[in-house]
Design a protein around this motif. Sequence first.
Motif, short mmCIF file in Angstrom:
data_model
loop_
_atom_site.label_atom_id
_atom_site.label_comp_id
_atom_site.label_asym_id
_atom_site.label_seq_id
_atom_site.Cartn_x
_atom_site.Cartn_y
_atom_site.Cartn_z
N ILE A 108 0.87 -1.14 0.09
CA ILE A 108 -0.14 0.06 0.05
C ILE A 108 1.14 1.33 -0.03
O ILE A 108 1.72 1.39 0.95
CB ILE A 108 -1.01 -0.10 1.01
N THR A 109 0.76 2.04 -0.95
CA THR A 109 1.49 3.31 -1.16
C THR A 109 0.64 4.57 -0.84
O THR A 109 1.25 5.52 -0.57
CB THR A 109 1.98 3.52 -2.56
N TYR A 110 -0.52 4.58 -0.67
CA TYR A 110 -1.46 5.79 -0.70
C TYR A 110 -2.57 5.19 -0.19
O TYR A 110 -3.43 4.32 0.00
CB TYR A 110 -1.65 6.05 -1.94
N PHE A 160 -1.67 0.83 -4.57
CA PHE A 160 -0.58 -0.01 -4.44
C PHE A 160 0.53 0.15 -5.39
O PHE A 160 0.40 0.75 -6.54
CB PHE A 160 -1.25 -1.66 -4.58
N THR A 161 1.50 -0.75 -5.04
CA THR A 161 3.01 -0.52 -5.74
C THR A 161 2.69 -1.02 -7.32
O THR A 161 3.52 -0.52 -8.06
CB THR A 161 3.88 -1.60 -5.06
N ASP A 162 1.67 -1.90 -7.48
CA ASP A 162 1.67 -2.52 -8.80
C ASP A 162 0.41 -1.52 -9.72
O ASP A 162 0.05 -2.01 -10.75
CB ASP A 162 1.20 -3.79 -8.92
N GLY A 163 0.22 -0.37 -8.99
CA GLY A 163 -0.67 0.34 -9.84
C GLY A 163 -2.24 0.27 -9.61
O GLY A 163 -3.15 0.78 -10.11
N ARG A 164 -2.45 -0.83 -8.83
CA ARG A 164 -3.92 -1.23 -8.42
C ARG A 164 -4.55 0.03 -7.61
O ARG A 164 -3.78 0.54 -6.64
CB ARG A 164 -4.06 -2.44 -7.65
N THR A 165 -5.91 0.01 -7.48
CA THR A 165 -6.39 0.96 -6.70
C THR A 165 -7.51 0.22 -5.98
O THR A 165 -8.31 -0.80 -6.46
CB THR A 165 -7.09 2.25 -7.27
N ARG A 166 -8.07 0.20 -4.74
CA ARG A 166 -9.12 -0.24 -4.21
C ARG A 166 -9.83 0.83 -3.40
O ARG A 166 -9.06 1.63 -2.56
CB ARG A 166 -8.68 -1.25 -3.45
N THR A 167 -11.17 0.87 -3.10
CA THR A 167 -11.88 1.71 -2.34
C THR A 167 -12.66 1.03 -1.38
O THR A 167 -13.18 -0.31 -1.71
CB THR A 167 -13.01 2.64 -3.09
N ILE A 168 -12.76 1.18 0.13
CA ILE A 168 -13.46 0.45 1.15
C ILE A 168 -14.42 1.64 1.64
O ILE A 168 -14.02 2.66 2.12
CB ILE A 168 -12.69 0.33 2.11
N PRO A 169 -15.73 1.21 1.86
CA PRO A 169 -16.52 2.21 2.29
C PRO A 169 -16.36 2.36 4.00
O PRO A 169 -15.88 1.07 4.64
CB PRO A 169 -18.03 1.39 2.22
N PHE A 170 -16.68 3.11 4.35
CA PHE A 170 -16.23 3.79 5.64
C PHE A 170 -17.00 2.53 6.64
O PHE A 170 -16.13 2.15 7.73
CB PHE A 170 -16.79 5.02 6.33
N HIS A 208 -15.70 6.89 1.58
CA HIS A 208 -14.93 5.72 1.16
C HIS A 208 -13.41 6.14 1.31
O HIS A 208 -13.02 7.04 1.59
CB HIS A 208 -14.98 5.24 -0.33
N VAL A 209 -12.71 4.90 1.72
CA VAL A 209 -11.06 5.20 1.85
C VAL A 209 -10.48 4.66 0.53
O VAL A 209 -11.01 3.42 0.07
CB VAL A 209 -10.61 4.29 3.08
N GLU A 210 -9.69 5.26 0.07
CA GLU A 210 -8.98 4.94 -1.41
C GLU A 210 -7.66 4.36 -1.10
O GLU A 210 -6.87 5.19 -0.28
CB GLU A 210 -8.99 6.05 -2.17
N LEU A 211 -7.30 3.21 -1.31
CA LEU A 211 -5.93 2.79 -1.20
C LEU A 211 -5.23 2.59 -2.87
O LEU A 211 -5.95 2.10 -3.62
CB LEU A 211 -6.02 1.09 -0.83
#
Length: 377
Positions: free
Chosen positions: A186-188, A201-211, A196-199
């Motif tokens: 996780i880079t961000y 990653f080092t491989d360019g992926r993104t992911r969002t998680i509802p609060f 939402h929380v936005e993540l």
Amino acid sequence: MENPKACGTACQFIAPDYPKLEARVHGRARDPARPDELHFGPFRRMLRASLKLPLPGAQWTGITTRLAEKLLASGAVDAVLTMAPDPEDHWKPVPVLVTKPEGMAQVRGMRMGYAPLLALLEPARDAGYRRLAVIGIPCQVHALRALEAELGLERLYVIGTPCSDNTTTESFHTFLDLLDDDPASITYLEFRADYHVELRFTDGRTRTIPFLQLPISKLPPDFFPLTCRTCVDYTNVLADITVGYMGGQGEQWLLVRNERGEELLGLLGDEIRTEAPGSKGKRAGAVKGFLANVERAAGGLPLRRMPDWVRPIVGWLMPRIGPRGLEFARTRVEMKACETVVHLRREEPASVKNMVPEHVWTLVEPYGLTPGPGERR
């Protein structure tokens, strides 16, 4: 710092006098008769903003970084005092003095943890720097303003970012461990105004998680210290300009607080796109629910957990019917105000009269929290 007693006079968590400091910094204290000053402190104008060309790797579009670059490039300041990532752990903050515009690219982004930002004020003075910009969170800015007159600076620009809670970098890694199977990648991480929380990653992926699906209930009770749980300055009211996200609805939210804040915004010229912030939804229900959970937690009772099958439904609804824009920002400020009163009463009751400013009592009154005997300064 050289004077070990400075903390006693500068600390936000002893006996803050916001009206006095607001008047000193902005020329006047907050005016409850002006829209939103009760919640957000003195300001000249509020804007929803973004850079037309976002800076690479910026947390949002890079407004804070660009302001500092402009100050250095124009010679308005000798150095910018801010936080950089620790070489061994990019999440850990380390105070630095940046003297070249290109150096700001190395300090962009969010970090979590404690670091003595103001410890570099005296080294900056000793190095001959008399014109400084400081980028800090509210507790750092409060101490800076309390000490400002003693620093002998020719010029000081203060760029503030909002903050509600902090924790140790080690505890933050525990949180990251709960979010993903590969937390080291996780880079961000950013808490967004769309619930939402936005993540990233080092491989360019993104992911969002509802609060609502964050593992908050799995964190230890002392994950956030009492100081953060009783902070009444979410919006960094003593900065010249506050740059955050709460009222931005997907963009950044600017509070231009004084003439120096106007000067800072003017540095960006036509690089920035601005418009009036929006506001939707109603906050009362959300604040009441939050207060009920805080009261239960402060009393040692378990939080009321929402059934798992309901969470996706509510998570879908909140960005659509919950508080948004400025109403989202008002919601968070009122939540923090309620949390302050509840936790102080339970853990440090003698401090209530000194740590709860008058405007906070006004914010919490609609939720049944009123000062008891001896709780007003």
